[in-house]
Motif scaffolding. Structure first.
Motif, mmCIF file in Angstrom:
data_model
loop_
_atom_site.group_PDB
_atom_site.id
_atom_site.type_symbol
_atom_site.label_atom_id
_atom_site.label_comp_id
_atom_site.label_asym_id
_atom_site.label_seq_id
_atom_site.Cartn_x
_atom_site.Cartn_y
_atom_site.Cartn_z
ATOM 1 N N ARG A 97 -5.089 3.178 -3.314
ATOM 2 C CA ARG A 97 -5.366 1.368 -2.652
ATOM 3 C C ARG A 97 -6.439 0.741 -3.089
ATOM 4 O O ARG A 97 -7.597 0.157 -2.525
ATOM 5 C CB ARG A 97 -5.771 2.088 -1.523
ATOM 6 N N VAL B 42 0.971 -0.947 -0.185
ATOM 7 C CA VAL B 42 -0.014 -0.072 -0.080
ATOM 8 C C VAL B 42 0.461 0.948 -0.107
ATOM 9 O O VAL B 42 1.452 1.525 1.000
ATOM 10 C CB VAL B 42 -0.807 -0.182 1.670
ATOM 11 N N PHE C 6 -7.401 -1.578 2.690
ATOM 12 C CA PHE C 6 -7.672 -0.885 1.211
ATOM 13 C C PHE C 6 -8.771 -0.130 1.123
ATOM 14 O O PHE C 6 -9.763 -0.469 1.793
ATOM 15 C CB PHE C 6 -7.734 -2.005 0.074
#
Lengths: 54, 190
Positions: free
Chosen positions: A17, A12, A37
């Motif tokens: 994301r 990430v 995410f």
């Protein structure tokens, strides 16, 4: 967390994301990493497997 | 598109060879324990390449070829009951990823414990009749107890090994020698 989840979370970088899991089965990995995410998509060809998580 | 219990997860029923997703939309793709089940790995990798952004990351796993050969030695039906259509050597995997424009950033071997479990299953399942070559099954009737005991015991041993320094060295060696899975982190080349 399993190895796949740990590596996925380490990737990430920014606000984008998003992540896709091809052959997600019952979504174990996606469920494990969902807080890291913004958008997660799971794909599987087994209706039976997906039925468990939907 | 169906939504999971968690609002940011969406699930799609589709084949890996034809992903119903727009091109260049994802930063990261996972393809774990999947490629060995499909008949055309080229189509799947083409599709993953299509849906990833430039320099997007792919986290992909392959079963280890020599481990599967050993398990198959003990149980000839392993490939059919595991649903694996094919095995890949390390050289073949690297060739395949390069062919589909994925640069390998990192690779590793993992899951010795599962390799051990599958091997024990292949050896001992012959002792039990009526379990169709397996100690475990997704069907509740087919002897799940034996598999559960084996899994419990193996995980206890692994946990113990992880807790001591020398154990971690032993585990690293075992993962190197008899892993179940190769894990590759790749980057899509623009």
């Amino acid at each position: 967390m399993n190895i796949i989840s740990k590596v996925a979370c380490s990737l990430v970088e920014d606000e984008q994301r998003n992540i896709i899991d091809i052959g997600c089965n019952r979504g174990y990995t996606l469920i494990e990493i969902k807080d890291n995410f913004r958008q997660l998509v799971g794909i599987d060809c087994s209706e039976k497997a997906l039925a468990v998580v939907i | 598109m169906k939504e999971a219990k968690s609002k940011n997860i969406h699930f799609l029923l589709a084949r890996a060879e034809e992903l119903p997703v727009r091109s260049g939309t994802f930063r990261i793709a996972i393809c774990a324990e999947t490629i060995e089940h499909v008949s055309s790995e080229d189509k799947v990798l083409d599709e993953i390449n299509r849906i990833l952004e430039d320099r997007g990351k792919l986290l992909i796993t392959f079963p280890v070829w020599h481990t599967e050969k050993i398990i198959s030695f003990f149980n000839k039906d392993f490939m059919s009951y595991s649903g694996h259509v094919k095995s890949f050597s390390l050289a073949k995997i690297q060739q395949l990823l390069n062919k589909h424009c994925f640069k390998i950033i990192k690779k590793n071997r993992y899951y010795f414990e599962w390799a051990l479990l599958y091997t024990l299953e292949a050896i001992f399942s012959k002792k039990f009749s009526g379990c169709n070559g397996r100690l475990r099954s997704y069907e509740p009737s087919a002897m799940p107890d034996n598999w559960d005991k084996l899994e419990f015991l193996t995980k206890r041993v692994i946990k113990f090994l992880e807790s001591i320094f020398i154990g971690r060295i032993i585990l690293a060696a075992l993962n190197f020698l008899y892993p179940k899975t190769y894990i590759f982190l790749c980057e899509k080349e623009p």
